[in-house]
Write an enzyme that holds these catalytic residues in place. Structure first.
Site, PDB file in Angstrom:
ATOM      1  N   LYS A 120     -22.666  22.300  27.538  1.00  0.00           N
ATOM      2  CA  LYS A 120     -23.646  21.266  27.233  1.00  0.00           C
ATOM      3  C   LYS A 120     -22.849  20.124  26.614  1.00  0.00           C
ATOM      4  O   LYS A 120     -22.370  20.221  25.478  1.00  0.00           O
ATOM      5  CB  LYS A 120     -24.726  21.746  26.270  1.00  0.00           C
ATOM      6  CG  LYS A 120     -25.714  20.623  25.935  1.00  0.00           C
ATOM      7  CD  LYS A 120     -26.698  21.022  24.852  1.00  0.00           C
ATOM      8  CE  LYS A 120     -27.554  19.799  24.483  1.00  0.00           C
ATOM      9  NZ  LYS A 120     -28.483  20.097  23.369  1.00  0.00           N
ATOM     10  N   ALA A 145     -34.480  18.002  23.443  1.00  0.00           N
ATOM     11  CA  ALA A 145     -34.575  17.312  22.152  1.00  0.00           C
ATOM     12  C   ALA A 145     -35.958  16.717  21.907  1.00  0.00           C
ATOM     13  O   ALA A 145     -36.536  16.047  22.762  1.00  0.00           O
ATOM     14  CB  ALA A 145     -33.528  16.213  22.005  1.00  0.00           C
ATOM     15  N   ASN A 173     -34.986  23.988  20.239  1.00  0.00           N
ATOM     16  CA  ASN A 173     -34.280  24.609  19.118  1.00  0.00           C
ATOM     17  C   ASN A 173     -35.123  24.532  17.843  1.00  0.00           C
ATOM     18  O   ASN A 173     -35.741  25.499  17.424  1.00  0.00           O
ATOM     19  CB  ASN A 173     -32.918  23.963  18.922  1.00  0.00           C
ATOM     20  CG  ASN A 173     -32.034  24.722  17.932  1.00  0.00           C
ATOM     21  OD1 ASN A 173     -30.858  24.422  17.801  1.00  0.00           O
ATOM     22  ND2 ASN A 173     -32.551  25.701  17.220  1.00  0.00           N
TER      23      ASN A 173
END
Length: 255
Positions: A95, A182, A204
């Site tokens: 990534k 994100a 996340n």
């Protein structure tokens, strides 16, 4: 929906997880299992990749692909160094994340592109994290990246999708998988990304910082499955005007 294939590997789950911010390795392990994810990102600076007993790496089931994250890189040179060090331990999936801005953590498009060119030449599986920039996305696709990862909103902000107009263009034009990465803070945000046509999402903070990460991971997985099922069912057309759910002439005939 069409199968999700990245770098020649087929993924059943369209939910990918980050491994930061979890309160413990047990919480991480429980969330990974609950999500049924098949790929997680791991920041090199947070793990000892040569130690199989590392708390983070040890919490990841063996059947889950590790996407090594270059988070912390300030420029292309930093990212290349991280990726090549990772390769020495057998990690080929990268990534690519370069963000010199410490407040908003926005990715640097120039350094990201320059690093991607070299990593693709080196044979890595490259998934660059980028702003929702359709032109950059196509340029990266042209040099051979294996997916693009445009942001929905700033990292860890939980704001949801604030870049919808640009994401729609990226998705329309892409010939590689698009992974919205994100800013997605709720399962509904992830479902919305899939409904827009994104191939997958990466989550996340929304899971790691939840009161019950495993339960939140299940909720995200369920939302994505619901969005997939709805798309496969062929949704009714969106109209600019009303459409009666019952024939008006039937009621008129009665009265």
């Amino acid at each position: 929906m069409k199968p999700l294939i990245i770098g020649g590997k087929t993924f059943k789950s369209r939910l990918f997880l980050g491994t930061g911010k979890f309160s413990s390795s047990n919480a991480l392990n429980a969330a990974v299992i609950a999500s049924e994810t098949e790929m997680v990102t791991v920041a090199l600076r947070r793990v000892n990749i040569n130690d199989g007993s590392d708390d983070i790496l040890g919490a990841i089931p063996k059947n889950v692909t590790v996407l090594l994250n270059t988070s912390g890189a300030r420029n292309a040179a930093d990212a290349l160094k991280i990726a090549r060090f990772g390769r020495s331990a057998g990690y080929e999936w990268i990534k690519l994340e370069i963000h010199p801005d410490p407040r908003y953590l926005l990715p640097d498009p120039i350094e990201t592109y320059n690093a991607a060119v070299e990593l693709v030449k080196d044979g890595f599986k490259v998934l660059p994290y980028i702003n929702a920039d359709p032109v950059l996305s196509k340029r990266l696709e042209d040099i051979g990246v294996h997916a693009v990862m445009p942001l929905g909103s700033p990292i860890g902000s939980n704001q949801g999708i604030q870049t919808e107009a640009m994401l729609r263009i990226i998705i329309e034009q892409a010939n590689v998988p698009v992974i919205v990465d994100a800013g997605l803070g709720m399962p509904s945000h992830a479902a919305h990304a899939i409904e827009l046509g994104a191939d997958a999402v990466l989550i996340n903070t929304a899971i790691a910082a939840a009161g019950d990460p495993a339960a939140m991971a299940r909720a995200f997985a369920a939302a994505i499955t619901a969005a997939e099922t709805a798309l496969d069912a062929v949704p009714a057309a969106k109209l600019d005007y009303a459409s009666p759910t019952s024939p008006l002439n039937t009621f008129n005939d009665i009265i």
